[in-house]
Design a protein around this motif. Structure first.
Motif, PDB file in Angstrom:
ATOM      1  N   SER A 168       0.830  -1.206   0.000  1.00  6.12           N
ATOM      2  CA  SER A 168       0.000   0.000   0.000  1.00  6.12           C
ATOM      3  C   SER A 168       0.861   1.252   0.000  1.00  6.12           C
ATOM      4  O   SER A 168       0.574   2.229  -0.709  1.00  6.12           O
ATOM      5  CB  SER A 168      -0.932   0.000   1.223  1.00  6.12           C
ATOM      6  N   ASN A 169       1.949   1.223   0.802  1.00  7.88           N
ATOM      7  CA  ASN A 169       2.829   2.387   0.833  1.00  7.88           C
ATOM      8  C   ASN A 169       3.546   2.595  -0.500  1.00  7.88           C
ATOM      9  O   ASN A 169       3.725   3.724  -0.955  1.00  7.88           O
ATOM     10  CB  ASN A 169       3.858   2.231   1.949  1.00  7.88           C
ATOM     11  N   GLU A 170       3.962   1.473  -1.115  1.00  5.43           N
ATOM     12  CA  GLU A 170       4.603   1.589  -2.420  1.00  5.43           C
ATOM     13  C   GLU A 170       3.632   2.165  -3.452  1.00  5.43           C
ATOM     14  O   GLU A 170       3.999   3.019  -4.270  1.00  5.43           O
ATOM     15  CB  GLU A 170       5.107   0.218  -2.878  1.00  5.43           C
ATOM     16  N   ARG A 171       2.381   1.694  -3.386  1.00  5.89           N
ATOM     17  CA  ARG A 171       1.374   2.216  -4.301  1.00  5.89           C
ATOM     18  C   ARG A 171       1.113   3.698  -4.034  1.00  5.89           C
ATOM     19  O   ARG A 171       0.980   4.501  -4.972  1.00  5.89           O
ATOM     20  CB  ARG A 171       0.080   1.406  -4.159  1.00  5.89           C
ATOM     21  N   GLN A 172       1.076   4.058  -2.750  1.00  3.43           N
ATOM     22  CA  GLN A 172       0.862   5.452  -2.394  1.00  3.43           C
ATOM     23  C   GLN A 172       2.014   6.331  -2.882  1.00  3.43           C
ATOM     24  O   GLN A 172       1.794   7.417  -3.415  1.00  3.43           O
ATOM     25  CB  GLN A 172       0.709   5.583  -0.878  1.00  3.43           C
ATOM     26  N   GLU A 173       3.236   5.845  -2.708  1.00  3.39           N
ATOM     27  CA  GLU A 173       4.391   6.601  -3.195  1.00  3.39           C
ATOM     28  C   GLU A 173       4.367   6.719  -4.715  1.00  3.39           C
ATOM     29  O   GLU A 173       4.712   7.765  -5.276  1.00  3.39           O
ATOM     30  CB  GLU A 173       5.678   5.930  -2.736  1.00  3.39           C
ATOM     31  N   GLN A 174       3.957   5.631  -5.374  1.00  4.58           N
ATOM     32  CA  GLN A 174       3.876   5.674  -6.832  1.00  4.58           C
ATOM     33  C   GLN A 174       2.832   6.685  -7.290  1.00  4.58           C
ATOM     34  O   GLN A 174       3.075   7.479  -8.218  1.00  4.58           O
ATOM     35  CB  GLN A 174       3.538   4.287  -7.372  1.00  4.58           C
ATOM     36  N   LEU A 175       1.656   6.663  -6.604  1.00  2.53           N
ATOM     37  CA  LEU A 175       0.608   7.619  -6.961  1.00  2.53           C
ATOM     38  C   LEU A 175       1.056   9.050  -6.679  1.00  2.53           C
ATOM     39  O   LEU A 175       0.757   9.965  -7.453  1.00  2.53           O
ATOM     40  CB  LEU A 175      -0.672   7.297  -6.190  1.00  2.53           C
ATOM     41  N   ALA A 176       1.782   9.233  -5.558  1.00  4.99           N
ATOM     42  CA  ALA A 176       2.277  10.575  -5.236  1.00  4.99           C
ATOM     43  C   ALA A 176       3.265  11.053  -6.294  1.00  4.99           C
ATOM     44  O   ALA A 176       3.237  12.212  -6.716  1.00  4.99           O
ATOM     45  CB  ALA A 176       2.928  10.577  -3.858  1.00  4.99           C
ATOM     46  N   ALA A 177       4.148  10.133  -6.727  1.00  6.07           N
ATOM     47  CA  ALA A 177       5.106  10.497  -7.769  1.00  6.07           C
ATOM     48  C   ALA A 177       4.391  10.821  -9.082  1.00  6.07           C
ATOM     49  O   ALA A 177       4.750  11.778  -9.782  1.00  6.07           O
ATOM     50  CB  ALA A 177       6.107   9.361  -7.986  1.00  6.07           C
ATOM     51  N   GLU A 178       3.357  10.027  -9.414  1.00 10.27           N
ATOM     52  CA  GLU A 178       2.589  10.306 -10.626  1.00 10.27           C
ATOM     53  C   GLU A 178       1.866  11.639 -10.514  1.00 10.27           C
ATOM     54  O   GLU A 178       1.763  12.385 -11.490  1.00 10.27           O
ATOM     55  CB  GLU A 178       1.583   9.177 -10.883  1.00 10.27           C
ATOM     56  N   LEU A 179       1.350  11.939  -9.309  1.00  6.00           N
ATOM     57  CA  LEU A 179       0.666  13.211  -9.108  1.00  6.00           C
ATOM     58  C   LEU A 179       1.625  14.384  -9.284  1.00  6.00           C
ATOM     59  O   LEU A 179       1.300  15.384  -9.934  1.00  6.00           O
ATOM     60  CB  LEU A 179       0.035  13.251  -7.711  1.00  6.00           C
ATOM     61  N   VAL A 180       2.823  14.250  -8.715  1.00  5.56           N
ATOM     62  CA  VAL A 180       3.818  15.318  -8.868  1.00  5.56           C
ATOM     63  C   VAL A 180       4.186  15.489 -10.340  1.00  5.56           C
ATOM     64  O   VAL A 180       4.291  16.612 -10.850  1.00  5.56           O
ATOM     65  CB  VAL A 180       5.069  14.998  -8.030  1.00  5.56           C
ATOM     66  N   SER A 181       4.368  14.362 -11.035  1.00  6.69           N
ATOM     67  CA  SER A 181       4.709  14.432 -12.451  1.00  6.69           C
ATOM     68  C   SER A 181       3.591  15.091 -13.253  1.00  6.69           C
ATOM     69  O   SER A 181       3.840  15.924 -14.132  1.00  6.69           O
ATOM     70  CB  SER A 181       4.994  13.027 -12.982  1.00  6.69           C
ATOM     71  N   THR A 182       2.341  14.710 -12.929  1.00  2.00           N
ATOM     72  CA  THR A 182       1.202  15.302 -13.625  1.00  2.00           C
ATOM     73  C   THR A 182       1.105  16.794 -13.353  1.00  2.00           C
ATOM     74  O   THR A 182       0.821  17.592 -14.254  1.00  2.00           O
ATOM     75  CB  THR A 182      -0.092  14.605 -13.195  1.00  2.00           C
ATOM     76  N   GLN A 183       1.341  17.185 -12.100  1.00  2.00           N
ATOM     77  CA  GLN A 183       1.301  18.607 -11.766  1.00  2.00           C
ATOM     78  C   GLN A 183       2.384  19.378 -12.516  1.00  2.00           C
ATOM     79  O   GLN A 183       2.141  20.488 -12.987  1.00  2.00           O
ATOM     80  CB  GLN A 183       1.468  18.786 -10.255  1.00  2.00           C
ATOM     81  N   GLU A 184       3.577  18.774 -12.606  1.00  2.00           N
ATOM     82  CA  GLU A 184       4.652  19.443 -13.346  1.00  2.00           C
ATOM     83  C   GLU A 184       4.301  19.567 -14.820  1.00  2.00           C
ATOM     84  O   GLU A 184       4.541  20.610 -15.446  1.00  2.00           O
ATOM     85  CB  GLU A 184       5.955  18.659 -13.171  1.00  2.00           C
ATOM     86  N   GLU A 185       3.730  18.492 -15.394  1.00  2.00           N
ATOM     87  CA  GLU A 185       3.340  18.557 -16.799  1.00  2.00           C
ATOM     88  C   GLU A 185       2.238  19.588 -17.008  1.00  2.00           C
ATOM     89  O   GLU A 185       2.251  20.333 -18.003  1.00  2.00           O
ATOM     90  CB  GLU A 185       2.859  17.172 -17.274  1.00  2.00           C
ATOM     91  N   LEU A 186       1.271  19.628 -16.055  1.00  2.00           N
ATOM     92  CA  LEU A 186       0.188  20.604 -16.165  1.00  2.00           C
ATOM     93  C   LEU A 186       0.726  22.028 -16.051  1.00  2.00           C
ATOM     94  O   LEU A 186       0.310  22.926 -16.801  1.00  2.00           O
ATOM     95  CB  LEU A 186      -0.849  20.344 -15.072  1.00  2.00           C
ATOM     96  N   ALA A 187       1.665  22.230 -15.116  1.00  2.00           N
ATOM     97  CA  ALA A 187       2.262  23.564 -14.967  1.00  2.00           C
ATOM     98  C   ALA A 187       3.006  23.964 -16.237  1.00  2.00           C
ATOM     99  O   ALA A 187       2.920  25.111 -16.691  1.00  2.00           O
ATOM    100  CB  ALA A 187       3.201  23.586 -13.768  1.00  2.00           C
ATOM    101  N   ALA A 188       3.739  22.994 -16.819  1.00  3.81           N
ATOM    102  CA  ALA A 188       4.454  23.291 -18.056  1.00  3.81           C
ATOM    103  C   ALA A 188       3.481  23.609 -19.189  1.00  3.81           C
ATOM    104  O   ALA A 188       3.719  24.511 -20.005  1.00  3.81           O
ATOM    105  CB  ALA A 188       5.345  22.107 -18.441  1.00  3.81           C
ATOM    106  N   ALA A 189       2.353  22.853 -19.230  1.00  3.38           N
ATOM    107  CA  ALA A 189       1.352  23.113 -20.271  1.00  3.38           C
ATOM    108  C   ALA A 189       0.737  24.497 -20.103  1.00  3.38           C
ATOM    109  O   ALA A 189       0.543  25.232 -21.086  1.00  3.38           O
ATOM    110  CB  ALA A 189       0.263  22.039 -20.227  1.00  3.38           C
ATOM    111  N   TYR A 190       0.439  24.860 -18.835  1.00  2.00           N
ATOM    112  CA  TYR A 190      -0.102  26.196 -18.582  1.00  2.00           C
ATOM    113  C   TYR A 190       0.912  27.271 -18.979  1.00  2.00           C
ATOM    114  O   TYR A 190       0.548  28.322 -19.514  1.00  2.00           O
ATOM    115  CB  TYR A 190      -0.471  26.344 -17.111  1.00  2.00           C
ATOM    116  N   GLN A 191       2.185  26.995 -18.694  1.00  2.00           N
ATOM    117  CA  GLN A 191       3.219  27.962 -19.047  1.00  2.00           C
ATOM    118  C   GLN A 191       3.316  28.133 -20.563  1.00  2.00           C
ATOM    119  O   GLN A 191       3.417  29.250 -21.077  1.00  2.00           O
ATOM    120  CB  GLN A 191       4.564  27.519 -18.484  1.00  2.00           C
ATOM    121  N   ARG A 192       3.262  26.986 -21.267  1.00  2.00           N
ATOM    122  CA  ARG A 192       3.304  27.069 -22.730  1.00  2.00           C
ATOM    123  C   ARG A 192       2.075  27.789 -23.276  1.00  2.00           C
ATOM    124  O   ARG A 192       2.173  28.602 -24.203  1.00  2.00           O
ATOM    125  CB  ARG A 192       3.405  25.663 -23.329  1.00  2.00           C
ATOM    126  N   GLN A 193       0.911  27.465 -22.680  1.00  2.00           N
ATOM    127  CA  GLN A 193      -0.308  28.118 -23.128  1.00  2.00           C
ATOM    128  C   GLN A 193      -0.245  29.624 -22.859  1.00  2.00           C
ATOM    129  O   GLN A 193      -0.629  30.434 -23.705  1.00  2.00           O
ATOM    130  CB  GLN A 193      -1.516  27.510 -22.417  1.00  2.00           C
TER     131      GLN A 193
END
Length: 396
Positions: A168-193
């Protein structure tokens, strides 16, 4: 420290330990204390003393987990010894051992430690009971079996729970890492936009201001050169217009680079600004113009949008229409303001128009919830109608 005992889980783990202590006292220590009351004085007081000792040690470890004298491993060693001694006095303590098993998992840092210490406690409990009963067959078939089964079941359940929590902790860490990655991609997309929108805005502003000004300067310069020999007065007038247009372009450039407030554009009365723009247009082109320009109070963004629409429309008339007369009508009705520019030029097919100017006007008006209507056909002139709502005085 294992993943299921991370510092962030400390409050939850402490609550589990307190609940376990309550259950351990009620279902483990108290029944054992009651069971020893019928024994001899030595066995009774010896067992009660051991139970009180281990209970006090448990309280110390629970309230002061970082105690340098009585650490968690030391407490578990004391618990194992007490289980062995109590088993000797009572001829076996399988029930107390079962109620004590969770503590070996709650107070250790690794599953291996829990399995080892709980196994040592099981051996001491079995050995103490066997010694207390002089190795009788009844013990081997009673407390021995129960204690061994409890140890095996507890170890298996503990390992399963530990593995489940780790996953469960590994899954939580994986989801947290995916969330951070998604937020970074979203921030980059907003910046490009944002960058694309800013480039588009600057392109539109340059087209509607500097580019139109430079185009006017070119036309005026050509006219001045043509009139230089035959009509000096006309040439001088054209040069004055060139100077005025260049100064206006310089002011617009300063606005675009932010050296002066954007409020400097189209400040004050919009009717007066439109009138000056139209007068400059007729002076430069010699076309006949009629206008109805009442003084209407509007917010700054609306004034700028309507001024830009008029500037772009007049520039298109100068470059493309071949018109002889131009009409400008500025009017307002409840909640709506309209600016209409017409000419008697040769017109065009609106659907075939691909110019940046018309598209820029549409986008500028759309940002303020307005719209642009262009009506034209070959040989019929052109009508440009800009419509904007006036219900909001505070636009973003």
């Amino acid at each position: 420290m294992t993943q299921w005992q991370q510092p962030g889980d400390r409050p939850t783990l402490d609550r589990i330990r307190r609940w376990n202590m309550a259950c351990w006292i009620l279902l483990g220590l108290l029944p054992t204390a009651v069971a020893v009351l019928d024994e001899s004085s030595a066995r009774k007081y010896g067992t009660l003393g051991l139970l009180v000792l281990v209970a006090l040690c448990h309280i110390v470890v629970l309230t002061r987990p970082d105690n340098p004298v009585l650490g968690r491993r030391a407490y578990l060693a004391v618990l194992a010894l007490v289980l062995g001694a109590t088993s000797y006095f009572l001829d076996g303590v399988a029930a107390l051992y079962m109620m004590s098993l969770p503590q070996f998992w709650l107070y250790t840092r690794a599953p291996r430690d829990a399995v080892t210490l709980s196994g040592a406690a099981a051996v001491l409990a079995v050995f103490g009971g066997a010694v207390g009963q002089n190795w009788s067959p009844q013990f081997r078939t009673g407390n021995l079996v129960v204690t061994v089964v409890a140890y095996v079941a507890g170890a298996g359940l503990g390992l399963w729970v530990h593995r489940f929590i780790d996953q469960s902790n590994e899954r939580q860490e994986q989801l947290a890492a995916e969330l951070v990655s998604t937020q970074e991609e979203l921030a980059a997309a907003y910046q490009r936009q944002g960058a694309a929108e800013e480039r588009e805005r600057l392109a539109r502003e340059i087209h509607d201001t500097l580019a139109q000004g430079f185009a006017s300067i070119v036309v005026l310069a050509e006219a001045a050169r043509a009139a230089a020999d035959g009509d000096p007065e006309r040439c001088a007038q054209q040069l004055i217009s060139i100077e005025q247009t260049a100064r206006e372009n310089l002011a617009e450039a300063r606005v675009l680079v932010g050296s002066v407030p954007k409020g400097a554009v189209a400040a004050g009365s919009l009717a007066a600004t439109l009138r000056r723009t139209l007068d400059r247009f007729t002076q430069d082109t010699g076309l006949t113009a009629t206008a109805e320009l009442p003084d209407i109070d509007l917010d700054q963004h609306t004034r700028v949008a309507l001024l830009r629409c008029m500037q772009e429309s007049l520039a298109n008339i100068r470059k493309h229409s071949g018109a002889s007369t131009v009409g400008v009508l500025f009017s307002a009705s409840p909640g709506v303001v309209e600016l209409e520019i017409t000419d008697d030029g040769h017109g065009f097919v609106v659907e075939d128009a691909r110019g940046f100017g018309l598209d820029g006007m549409r986008r500028r008006l759309a940002e303020l919830d307005g719209e642009l209507t262009v009506t034209s056909s070959p040989g019929e002139g052109t009508r440009v109608l800009a419509t904007l709502p006036t219900h909001s005085q505070d636009r973003p």
